[in-house]
Scaffold this motif. Structure first.
Motif, short mmCIF file in Angstrom:
data_model
loop_
_atom_site.label_atom_id
_atom_site.label_comp_id
_atom_site.label_asym_id
_atom_site.label_seq_id
_atom_site.Cartn_x
_atom_site.Cartn_y
_atom_site.Cartn_z
N PRO A 73 0.80 -1.23 0.00
CA PRO A 73 0.00 0.00 0.00
C PRO A 73 0.83 1.28 0.00
O PRO A 73 1.93 1.33 0.56
N LYS A 74 0.27 2.29 -0.64
CA LYS A 74 0.88 3.61 -0.71
C LYS A 74 0.36 4.50 0.43
O LYS A 74 -0.80 4.41 0.82
N GLU A 75 1.23 5.35 0.93
CA GLU A 75 0.83 6.35 1.91
C GLU A 75 0.23 7.53 1.14
O GLU A 75 0.91 8.21 0.37
N LEU A 76 -1.07 7.77 1.32
CA LEU A 76 -1.78 8.83 0.62
C LEU A 76 -2.55 9.66 1.65
O LEU A 76 -3.61 9.24 2.13
N THR A 114 5.57 -1.79 -4.40
CA THR A 114 5.69 -3.23 -4.12
C THR A 114 6.69 -3.46 -3.00
O THR A 114 7.48 -2.58 -2.64
N ILE A 115 6.66 -4.67 -2.48
CA ILE A 115 7.71 -5.17 -1.59
C ILE A 115 8.36 -6.35 -2.30
O ILE A 115 7.67 -7.24 -2.81
N TYR A 165 0.51 -6.66 6.87
CA TYR A 165 0.62 -5.25 7.23
C TYR A 165 -0.76 -4.75 7.67
O TYR A 165 -1.79 -5.40 7.45
N ALA A 166 -0.77 -3.57 8.29
CA ALA A 166 -2.01 -2.91 8.70
C ALA A 166 -2.02 -1.49 8.13
O ALA A 166 -0.95 -0.90 7.89
N PHE A 167 -3.20 -0.94 7.94
CA PHE A 167 -3.30 0.41 7.40
C PHE A 167 -4.67 0.99 7.72
O PHE A 167 -5.63 0.27 8.00
N LEU A 195 -8.11 -0.73 -0.49
CA LEU A 195 -6.67 -0.94 -0.31
C LEU A 195 -6.01 -0.44 -1.59
O LEU A 195 -6.24 -0.99 -2.67
N ILE A 196 -5.20 0.63 -1.49
CA ILE A 196 -4.66 1.29 -2.67
C ILE A 196 -3.18 0.92 -2.83
O ILE A 196 -2.35 1.24 -1.98
N PHE A 197 -2.87 0.26 -3.94
CA PHE A 197 -1.48 -0.05 -4.30
C PHE A 197 -0.92 0.94 -5.31
O PHE A 197 0.27 1.23 -5.30
#
Length: 481
Positions: free
Chosen positions: A204-207, A235-236, A254-256, A428-430
């Motif tokens: 996920p991206k931090e937005l 990506t990871i 992960y969590a978000f 969930l935004i990639f």
């Protein structure tokens, strides 16, 4: 979301696209390289195309030309993996959804262009999802299916839901916190034992204001490379050696926080194109191959928009038009030369196709628009990969748009137009763009050249396509605020 089938608005454009390469070849075109190969591929003459590719590769040892030729061979292979159903098996496949289907029905559905196929080396081969798609794009076919519920009746957020009203009426942002566990498993012996497998898993991206507080909880292998937060397709990355007879597994959790967004738009306050800031200008341009202002697309835009001048009302007309295109499963995007054109011509489209068509039409009309994608969930157990976008209106700025969810009602209330300016919190935004490089870069062709939702895998011997590995995403709602 299933909508009733409608007639093809751009059949002339489709015929032109097919006949133009044929005319060029018949006229003795001097271009005997890539363009001629692509024409053969598009005509379904795969044996001739492959022979021509082999000839050209003998004298093209390196460079982009060689890469382009190799991908045309790969494109044909991928198309054949999507179009696997033969004529003799078509009726039985459809009877899996419509038990009383007959040969007469097949003939009628063919006349109505409801059965997607390709002619490959003289043989008609149907899309592997043709039966599944039939009951999505034809309401009449769906009503004959004993155990089938329309797509729009399954995911709760595809109809007006209390969660939409919660967002509309909230005084503060509506948040949901999720935990994700993602597994990618490469088939046993997909690569020789001891060879290193390279895997990219979407992350996920931090937005700010949309997706925040991203926390990596665990990964296997532990050693990884996390792409920068600003990477358009984040990506990871992992490496792991293959073991004989065993699957090679990669895992991340992960969590978000997902933050719902909604904007009440007053059409009278929206300012015209000439007042847009410089920062949004790139999102008004063409971007080949999937965002092109062709004469056919311009004509379609004029037919939809008419004499409307207000940018918000134009956006509404475009949104409603694309929303009306029936949803259906799509073949792999890497095999489609122009996705927005395909969505306009085919009579049906999936979420990414609908989104790229809407982006193209909005840009044509001076409304900045861009891509966004990842997964969507719901207040129940539903989840799926999903594509949507954002559009820009001054003075409101960037706002979400999800044309696959579409209008939630037949009126003009805020709730009806929720997904033109709003988005739910089950996201969930990639990706904030499409067809952008991965970090570290891939050495071989990507399995998905447009989106990034499943992952990518390769070894030094080449790319591992989707039939060589599997994936699973599990999600859990932790809290809501």
């Amino acid at each position: 979301m299933s909508k009733s089938h409608r007639s093809n608005p751009m059949l002339l454009a489709l015929l032109t696209a097919v006949l133009s390469p044929l005319s060029a070849l018949a006229a003795g075109s001097q271009d005997t390289g890539l363009a001629a190969v692509q024409a053969l591929v598009d005509q379904g003459q795969y044996s001739r195309a492959q022979a021509r590719i082999s000839q050209l590769l003998e004298r093209t040892q390196s460079g982009q030309s060689r890469t382009d030729l190799l991908f045309e061979a790969e494109r044909m292979r991928r198309i054949q993996l999507d179009f696997t159903l033969r004529e003799k098996d078509l009726l039985s496949a459809i009877q899996g959804y419509i038990p009383d289907a007959t040969a007469g029905d097949i003939a009628a559905w063919k006349r109505d262009q409801l059965l997607e196929y390709k002619v490959i080396d003289g043989e008609r081969r149907y899309f592997r999802k043709v039966a599944y798609n039939l009951v999505h794009i034809s309401d009449a076919a769906a009503r004959r299916s004993n155990d089938y519920r329309l797509y729009s009746e399954n995911p709760p957020l595809y109809a007006l839901h209390r969660h939409h009203l919660e967002i509309i009426n909230a005084d503060t942002p509506v948040r949901r916190r999720f935990r994700i566990r993602y597994r990618l498993s490469v088939n046993p012996d997909a690569v020789p034992a001891g060879e290193t497998i390279r895997a990219w898993i979407p992350f996920p991206k931090e937005l700010p204001g949309r997706q925040e507080n991203i926390t990596l909880l665990q990964s296997s292998p532990k050693h990884h490379h996390l792409a920068p937060a600003q990477q358009p397709q984040r990506t990871i990355y992992f490496e792991q050696q293959a073991v004989a007879g065993e699957p090679t597994r990669f895992e991340v959790s992960y969590a978000f926080d997902s933050i719902a967004a909604y904007t009440r738009i007053d059409a009278e306050k929206v300012t015209p194109r000439d007042s847009l800031p410089q920062s949004v200008q790139p999102y008004l341009r063409e971007r080949e191959p999937h965002i092109r202002f062709t004469p056919e697309m311009v004509a379609l835009s004029k037919r939809i928009v008419g004499d409307e001048k207000n940018p918000y009302h134009i956006a509404q007309r475009l949104f409603a038009y694309v929303d009306d295109i029936p949803w259906a499963g799509a073949r792999e995007y890497s095999t489609i030369r122009n996705i927005s054109r395909d969505a306009a011509e085919a009579g049906h489209a999936d979420c990414g196709q609908q989104t790229l068509l809407l982006i193209t039409l909005m840009r044509l009309n001076g409304i900045p628009a861009r891509w966004q994608s990842g997964w969507e969930f719901s207040p129940t157990a539903f989840d799926t990969m999903h594509d949507w976008g954002e559009f820009y209106l001054a003075p409101y700025g960037w706002m979400p748009m999800d044309v696959t969810h579409g209008k939630l009602g037949d009126g003009d209330s805020s709730a009806d137009w929720f997904y033109l300016g709003g988005l739910d919190a089950y996201r969930l935004i990639f990706n904030s763009d499409y067809s952008r490089p991965l970090v570290p870069p891939k050495q071989h062709f990507r399995s998905e050249t447009v989106d990034s939702q499943r992952g990518e895998v390769e070894w030094h011997g080449g790319n591992l396509y989707f039939d060589q590995w599997d994936y699973q995403l599990n999600w859990e709602l932790l809290e809501q605020q």
